[in-house]
Scaffold this motif. Structure first.
Motif, PDB file in Angstrom:
ATOM      1  N   ILE A  91       0.841  -1.200   0.000  1.00  0.00           N
ATOM      2  CA  ILE A  91       0.000   0.000   0.000  1.00  0.00           C
ATOM      3  C   ILE A  91       0.877   1.251   0.000  1.00  0.00           C
ATOM      4  CG2 ILE A  91      -1.720   1.284   1.285  1.00  0.00           C
ATOM      5  CD1 ILE A  91      -3.092  -1.098   0.693  1.00  0.00           C
ATOM      6  N   VAL A  92       1.903   1.235   0.859  1.00  0.00           N
ATOM      7  CA  VAL A  92       2.784   2.393   0.957  1.00  0.00           C
ATOM      8  C   VAL A  92       3.404   2.676  -0.422  1.00  0.00           C
ATOM      9  CG1 VAL A  92       4.863   3.289   2.047  1.00  0.00           C
ATOM     10  CG2 VAL A  92       3.275   1.916   3.372  1.00  0.00           C
ATOM     11  N   ALA A  93       3.862   1.614  -1.058  1.00  0.00           N
ATOM     12  CA  ALA A  93       4.466   1.796  -2.376  1.00  0.00           C
ATOM     13  C   ALA A  93       3.440   2.312  -3.373  1.00  0.00           C
ATOM     14  CB  ALA A  93       5.054   0.473  -2.864  1.00  0.00           C
ATOM     15  N   HIS A  94       2.240   1.718  -3.355  1.00  0.00           N
ATOM     16  CA  HIS A  94       1.191   2.151  -4.284  1.00  0.00           C
ATOM     17  C   HIS A  94       0.942   3.645  -4.157  1.00  0.00           C
ATOM     18  CE1 HIS A  94      -2.736   2.936  -6.009  1.00  0.00           C
ATOM     19  NE2 HIS A  94      -3.178   3.269  -4.812  1.00  0.00           N
ATOM     20  N   PHE A  95       0.692   4.125  -2.936  1.00  0.00           N
ATOM     21  CA  PHE A  95       0.314   5.530  -2.880  1.00  0.00           C
ATOM     22  C   PHE A  95       1.493   6.470  -3.090  1.00  0.00           C
ATOM     23  CE2 PHE A  95       1.655   6.534   1.387  1.00  0.00           C
ATOM     24  CZ  PHE A  95       1.166   5.590   2.270  1.00  0.00           C
ATOM     25  N   HIS A  96       2.721   6.007  -2.783  1.00  0.00           N
ATOM     26  CA  HIS A  96       3.836   6.883  -3.121  1.00  0.00           C
ATOM     27  C   HIS A  96       4.061   6.938  -4.627  1.00  0.00           C
ATOM     28  CE1 HIS A  96       4.824   6.773   1.214  1.00  0.00           C
ATOM     29  NE2 HIS A  96       5.329   7.970   0.962  1.00  0.00           N
ATOM     30  N   PHE A  97       3.789   5.832  -5.316  1.00  0.00           N
ATOM     31  CA  PHE A  97       3.921   5.877  -6.771  1.00  0.00           C
ATOM     32  C   PHE A  97       2.934   6.861  -7.390  1.00  0.00           C
ATOM     33  CE2 PHE A  97       6.812   3.162  -9.155  1.00  0.00           C
ATOM     34  CZ  PHE A  97       7.440   2.448  -8.140  1.00  0.00           C
ATOM     35  N   VAL A  98       1.678   6.848  -6.918  1.00  0.00           N
ATOM     36  CA  VAL A  98       0.742   7.788  -7.521  1.00  0.00           C
ATOM     37  C   VAL A  98       0.944   9.208  -7.021  1.00  0.00           C
ATOM     38  CG1 VAL A  98      -1.102   6.241  -8.256  1.00  0.00           C
ATOM     39  CG2 VAL A  98      -1.046   7.026  -5.895  1.00  0.00           C
ATOM     40  N   MET A  99       1.305   9.351  -5.745  1.00  0.00           N
ATOM     41  CA  MET A  99       1.411  10.707  -5.212  1.00  0.00           C
ATOM     42  C   MET A  99       2.742  11.362  -5.565  1.00  0.00           C
ATOM     43  SD  MET A  99      -1.280  11.756  -3.820  1.00  0.00           S
ATOM     44  CE  MET A  99      -2.333  10.908  -4.964  1.00  0.00           C
ATOM     45  N   PHE A 143      11.105   2.964  -3.808  1.00  0.00           N
ATOM     46  CA  PHE A 143       9.763   2.399  -3.664  1.00  0.00           C
ATOM     47  C   PHE A 143       9.511   1.072  -4.366  1.00  0.00           C
ATOM     48  CE2 PHE A 143       7.953   5.461  -0.971  1.00  0.00           C
ATOM     49  CZ  PHE A 143       8.497   6.694  -1.287  1.00  0.00           C
ATOM     50  N   LEU A 144      10.319   0.705  -5.361  1.00  0.00           N
ATOM     51  CA  LEU A 144      10.082  -0.606  -5.965  1.00  0.00           C
ATOM     52  C   LEU A 144      10.293  -1.746  -4.959  1.00  0.00           C
ATOM     53  CD1 LEU A 144      11.380  -0.239  -9.627  1.00  0.00           C
ATOM     54  CD2 LEU A 144       9.057  -0.793  -8.882  1.00  0.00           C
ATOM     55  N   PRO A 145      11.364  -1.697  -4.148  1.00  0.00           N
ATOM     56  CA  PRO A 145      11.522  -2.767  -3.154  1.00  0.00           C
ATOM     57  C   PRO A 145      10.335  -2.864  -2.205  1.00  0.00           C
ATOM     58  CG  PRO A 145      13.508  -1.445  -3.281  1.00  0.00           C
ATOM     59  CD  PRO A 145      12.488  -0.741  -4.084  1.00  0.00           C
ATOM     60  N   GLN A 146       9.646  -1.747  -2.008  1.00  0.00           N
ATOM     61  CA  GLN A 146       8.538  -1.759  -1.055  1.00  0.00           C
ATOM     62  C   GLN A 146       7.371  -2.596  -1.569  1.00  0.00           C
ATOM     63  OE1 GLN A 146       7.508   2.109   0.474  1.00  0.00           O
ATOM     64  NE2 GLN A 146       9.601   2.575   1.105  1.00  0.00           N
ATOM     65  N   PHE A 147       7.192  -2.645  -2.894  1.00  0.00           N
ATOM     66  CA  PHE A 147       6.155  -3.541  -3.423  1.00  0.00           C
ATOM     67  C   PHE A 147       6.479  -4.983  -3.059  1.00  0.00           C
ATOM     68  CE2 PHE A 147       3.082  -1.157  -5.483  1.00  0.00           C
ATOM     69  CZ  PHE A 147       3.607  -0.209  -6.343  1.00  0.00           C
ATOM     70  N   VAL A 148       7.761  -5.325  -3.232  1.00  0.00           N
ATOM     71  CA  VAL A 148       8.166  -6.710  -3.003  1.00  0.00           C
ATOM     72  C   VAL A 148       7.999  -7.069  -1.535  1.00  0.00           C
ATOM     73  CG1 VAL A 148      10.044  -8.343  -3.224  1.00  0.00           C
ATOM     74  CG2 VAL A 148       9.764  -6.540  -4.926  1.00  0.00           C
ATOM     75  N   MET A 149       8.526  -6.209  -0.668  1.00  0.00           N
ATOM     76  CA  MET A 149       8.438  -6.601   0.739  1.00  0.00           C
ATOM     77  C   MET A 149       7.012  -6.541   1.255  1.00  0.00           C
ATOM     78  SD  MET A 149      10.305  -3.813   3.139  1.00  0.00           S
ATOM     79  CE  MET A 149      10.475  -2.101   2.715  1.00  0.00           C
ATOM     80  N   GLY A 150       6.223  -5.667   0.675  1.00  0.00           N
ATOM     81  CA  GLY A 150       4.816  -5.641   1.071  1.00  0.00           C
ATOM     82  C   GLY A 150       4.111  -6.920   0.695  1.00  0.00           C
ATOM     83  N   ALA A 151       4.379  -7.386  -0.522  1.00  0.00           N
ATOM     84  CA  ALA A 151       3.760  -8.636  -0.954  1.00  0.00           C
ATOM     85  C   ALA A 151       4.250  -9.807  -0.115  1.00  0.00           C
ATOM     86  CB  ALA A 151       4.064  -8.885  -2.428  1.00  0.00           C
ATOM     87  N   GLN A 152       5.453  -9.673   0.439  1.00  0.00           N
ATOM     88  CA  GLN A 152       5.966 -10.731   1.304  1.00  0.00           C
ATOM     89  C   GLN A 152       5.479 -10.585   2.731  1.00  0.00           C
ATOM     90  OE1 GLN A 152      10.195 -11.102   1.089  1.00  0.00           O
ATOM     91  NE2 GLN A 152      10.192 -11.617  -1.093  1.00  0.00           N
TER      92      GLN A 152
END
Lengths: 218, 100, 579
Positions: C399-407, C451-460
């Protein structure tokens, strides 16, 4: 050579970024209507909370509503409707350049609004006397329902917020009265009265809904 | 300011009178203790009618630019969305733990 | 009032008003002294003050972010206590959302350019505009005061029951945000009225710039959503002060109701943040492709569609809150819909670039960054709209990665593009183009590393807002932290060369980019009253096939046009026109 400040002298009330008085008046009205939209949504949050809780606790609302004085509520409704009438008359007087009538109608509007607040004051103090306070300070034993305080919290919040809006309206109209005495308004310019009137009518409309929702649940 | 409608004394008095009568009517209906859901339907119906009278004839929407009326209706529309979608949750919750 | 088109046609005499290069008098030096700034009602000066303020708070929020990321270098304590950490992420969120993201483009760029692009001399209510600014500042000061007088650790979302029962300066901070909300509302009132009532003669709705369409849609969201936030925050304050109990189960209340009210605002709020960015994208893409926008009405109306649909989806923040399954399913379905108008825009922008005469200058470079990053952000939003996936991803770093990507990847890139695009117009100076390109690339790289690593760790499974974490996530956190420093350097570089340009930058021409927009037909910087004539509009702002001088027409004599008249027929009696 092209210069868009008009060759004829501009009236004092016309602001420089407007082309003519009509544009200024229409813009002020539209701006006020947009603001009223925000007021509707502002109160709307509280109405939404009311609807959610009434759907969950219908019996509570029936029981608790008995504590509210229907006669005083009715009088207050008529008082506010009367004040809407007189503010509409004040605007009509301004449109017809009847300075004295503007003053009289504004004064009556203010008076009626004050009557509303006085009645409200008595209603609230009577509740406090019984131990009916908002939220955690509620000590009234008269209603057996365990969630009784929710009803009264909503009551105080909604009538309280409405009351604040009435007070603001009174303040605005006193200011309008002062400006009328200074001769600022005429049939050519009465925009502040018009837009304050719109605000005041919305305050009336909100009470038109608050009244049956709190006082007429039997 | 040409072209702006000036209400007559008579019209304003008639609207005020109607609002007075409707107020007394709604109080009267309250005493009738109609069965649910008619009580709330009647009360809200009258309130909506009163509010409409105020909006159209005191706030002059009947003679005003259409956009201002659209503003009012949109506000009510979005308010309905707030209430409607929230009720979609609050009215349809299944109690997970029976004692609660 | 039904009229035929022909009855609205008026004959007017126009002539060309060529804007002056290098004017001595402009809005910056028209009045001197700090008092003239503090009491200004000039929308351009107010825009500049807003720009300075939001930039300041962006850096405050950014420093908070760097502190957070540094603390996350190691699991458990690196150099900050856990409680302090909670306060830091709360403030980072609250400051970035309410003091930067929501106001930035509308108040800084919108205030400056909305009236000029409409051919007006100012907004409809200039004094209200100044009041908006002071409300913003007051609210911001109250928020900062809350920060230093006890702090807040609830997260920027202020969920009950923690926010109503926790100690901390919550009542103060929600009051500050309440005040800022008023600023937002009044700006919305001003913009809607200005767009309706103050367009120059000839400017029909079909000739308004897409930036103005986006501000119109944004203003609609602002006036409908912000009041609900206001009442919600007021209820939190009332609950803390009076113990009201609307959100307290012990008193018959419901904490999920808070979430409904909060997200009824906060979801549309994210569109308040991004839709003006979309407007900037439209402006920059057309100018730097020298081509008419592909699908003007599709883009204009999709902004309105987004404004509407954004109010239907807030429950997608609440899939795991305990709301009914029915509500969850309805919200999930509606959330898929909101991607459609945005997707339409992306396709139309791409089609605009196609076969355009592309100039790869820094504003466009920032837009390309926007494209890539916002696309990822948007797609991951659709992922999160799927309940089955969101149940696992909610409250993780995904989620953190998602909203930082859009914002950040979306809105901040668009903001930077807009600032670079309009800098020469606002300040009459050119910035260093090479440094701008370097900064853009630095920001792009830094952002992705963060922020790309944050998608990965979030999914993990790495949860958000967590101070501590297990061993397997450390490498992701460390990469992310390194990225955050690169990102910070990029922003710092932007700040440095832009401010430097104010003093030593080359003087900007009237129209450095060759745009057909109306704001480019006045001097750089613009005169105090924008136009000393009444502009007459005959073409839309993207008609690159029309000669430049036909965008500089105005009423030949004194006399004024009216805001809402339809098209005006121009009597062309000069056969030869110079470009």
């Amino acid at each position: 050579m092209a210069n868009d400040s008009t060759a004829t002298s501009q009236p004092k009330f016309l602001q420089h970024h407007f082309v003519d008085a009509e544009q200024q008046f229409d813009s002020a009205k539209m701006g006020m209507w947009v603001f009223l939209v925000t007021e509707i949504l502002f109160f709307g949050g509280l109405f939404a909370a009311y609807i959610v809780y009434r759907a969950w606790y219908p019996d509570l609302f029936v029981e608790a509503s008995i504590e509210l004085n229907t006669v005083l509520g009715t009088i207050n409704t008529l008082v506010l409707i009367g004040s809407s009438f007189t503010v509409a008359m004040a605007i009509r007087a301004a449109q017809l350049n009847q300075q004295k009538k503007i003053v009289i109608n504004l004064a009556i509007t203010i008076f009626l609004a004050c009557v509303f607040m006085v009645i409200k004051y008595f209603e609230w103090t009577h509740k406090f006397h019984l131990g009916i306070y908002p939220g955690q300070f509620y000590t009234f034993e008269g209603i057996p329902h365990p969630k009784a305080s929710v009803f009264f919290s909503l009551y105080f919040l909604m009538t309280g917020l409405h009351g604040i809006h009435v007070l603001v309206g009174i303040g605005l109209m006193i200011w309008l009265l002062k400006r009328t005495f200074n001769g600022e308004f005429s049939s050519k310019y009465f925009t502040p009265i018009e837009i304050t009137g719109l605000y005041w009518h919305l305050v009336d409309i909100i009470w038109i809904f608050l009244f049956p929702l709190f006082y007429l649940i039997e | 300011m040409t072209g702006h409608h000036i209400s007559t004394n008579k019209m304003l008095l008639q609207v005020a009178g109607a609002l007075f009568l409707l107020t007394l009517l709604t109080v009267g209906i309250g005493y009738l203790q109609l069965p649910h859901p008619w009580a709330i339907i009647a009360a809200m119906g009258i309130a909506i009618f009163k509010a409409t009278l105020v909006a159209l004839f005191f706030m002059n929407l009947w003679w005003d630019k259409r956009f201002n009326a659209i503003l009012l209706l949109s506000a009510l529309g979005f308010f309905s969305l707030l209430v409607g979608l929230t009720l979609l949750d609050t009215l349809y919750r299944v109690p997970i733990i029976p004692e609660f | 009032m039904a009229t035929e088109v022909s009855s609205n046609l008026k004959k007017v005499q126009v002539r060309r008003f060529k804007p002056k290069e290098d004017p001595e008098q402009n809005y910056l030096n028209a009045e001197k002294g700090i008092w003239s700034w503090l009491t200004t009602v000039d929308h351009k000066r107010i825009g500049v003050m807003y720009l300075a303020s939001v930039t300041f708070f962006f850096f405050v929020g950014g420093i908070l972010a760097l502190l957070l990321r540094t603390e996350l270098w190691t699991p458990a304590k690196t150099f900050i206590e856990a409680n302090t950490y909670n306060q830091l992420f709360t403030l980072h969120g609250a400051i970035m959302v309410f003091l930067f993201l929501v106001p930035a483009i509308p108040t800084a760029l919108g205030n400056f350019f909305l009236p000029i692009q409409l051919g007006a001399k100012d907004v409809a209510f200039p004094k209200l505009n100044l009041m908006s600014y002071y409300l913003y500042l007051t609210g911001a000061c109250i928020v900062v005061f809350a920060m230093i007088s006890g702090g807040v650790d609830t997260g920027w979302t202020f969920y009950t029951p923690y926010s109503t029962s926790s100690s901390g300066a919550i009542t103060i901070i929600v009051s500050g945000i309440f005040v800022i909300g008023f600023s937002s509302i009044l700006t919305g009132v001003n913009f809607i009225t200005t767009i309706h009532k103050m367009r120059a003669p000839g400017m029909s709705w079909g000739k308004i710039s897409l930036f103005n369409w986006s501000l119109y849609a944004t203003s609609i969201i602002q006036i409908l959503a912000t009041p609900v936030l206001a009442i919600t925050l007021a209820l939190v304050a009332m609950e803390r002060i009076l113990g009201i109990g609307i959100f307290d189960p012990a008193l018959g209340g419901d904490p999920v109701l808070f979430e409904h009210f909060f997200w009824f605002y906060s979801h549309p709020a994210v569109y308040i943040m991004i839709v003006p960015g979309f407007g900037v994208v439209s402006e920059v893409i057309t100018t730097f492709s020298r081509k008419h926008i592909f699908g003007y009405w599709a883009i204009a109306l999709s902004s309105l569609a987004i404004a509407f649909i954004s109010f239907l989806v807030w429950g997608h923040h609440m899939f795991v809150s305990g709301q009914s399954t029915l509500a969850g399913m309805v919200f999930s379905f509606l959330t898929f819909l909101v991607g459609i108008p945005t997707g339409i825009k992306m396709f139309n922008w791409t089609a605009t670039l196609y076969k355009g005469s592309i100039k790869l200058q820094s504003p466009l470079l920032f837009i390309f960054g926007f494209f890539f990053l916002f696309l990822i952000g948007g797609f991951t939003g659709i992922v999160l709209a799927t309940i089955a996936l969101d149940v696992h991803l909610h409250d993780t770093y995904y989620i953190v990665a998602h909203f930082h990507f859009v914002m950040v990847g979306g809105m901040v890139m668009a903001l930077l593009a807009g600032i670079h695009y309009w800098w020469p117009k606002m300040f009459g100076r050119m910035y260093n183009e090479t440094l701008a390109k370097i900064a853009c690339i630095t920001i792009f790289i830094g952002f992705n590393v963060t922020f790309l690593p944050q998608f990965v760790m979030g999914a993990q499974g790495m949860p958000r807002r967590y101070y501590n974490y297990i061993e397997q996530f450390q490498i992701f956190h460390q990469i992310s932290t390194i990225g955050s420093y690169i990102l910070g350097l990029g922003f710092l570089l932007v700040f440095i060369y832009l401010v430097k340009s104010l003093f030593t930058g080359e003087k900007a021409p009237v129209n450095p980019w060759g745009s057909r927009g109306l704001e480019w037909q006045v001097s750089s910087p613009p005169p105090q009253h924008n136009f000393n004539h009444t502009p007459v509009i005959v073409h839309g702002p993207y008609d690159y096939h029309q000669p430049m001088d036909e965008f500089q027409l105005g009423l030949a004599e004194s006399g004024n046009g009216h805001g809402d008249h339809a098209d005006i027929k121009i009597d062309r009696d000069e056969p030869n026109r110079e470009l």
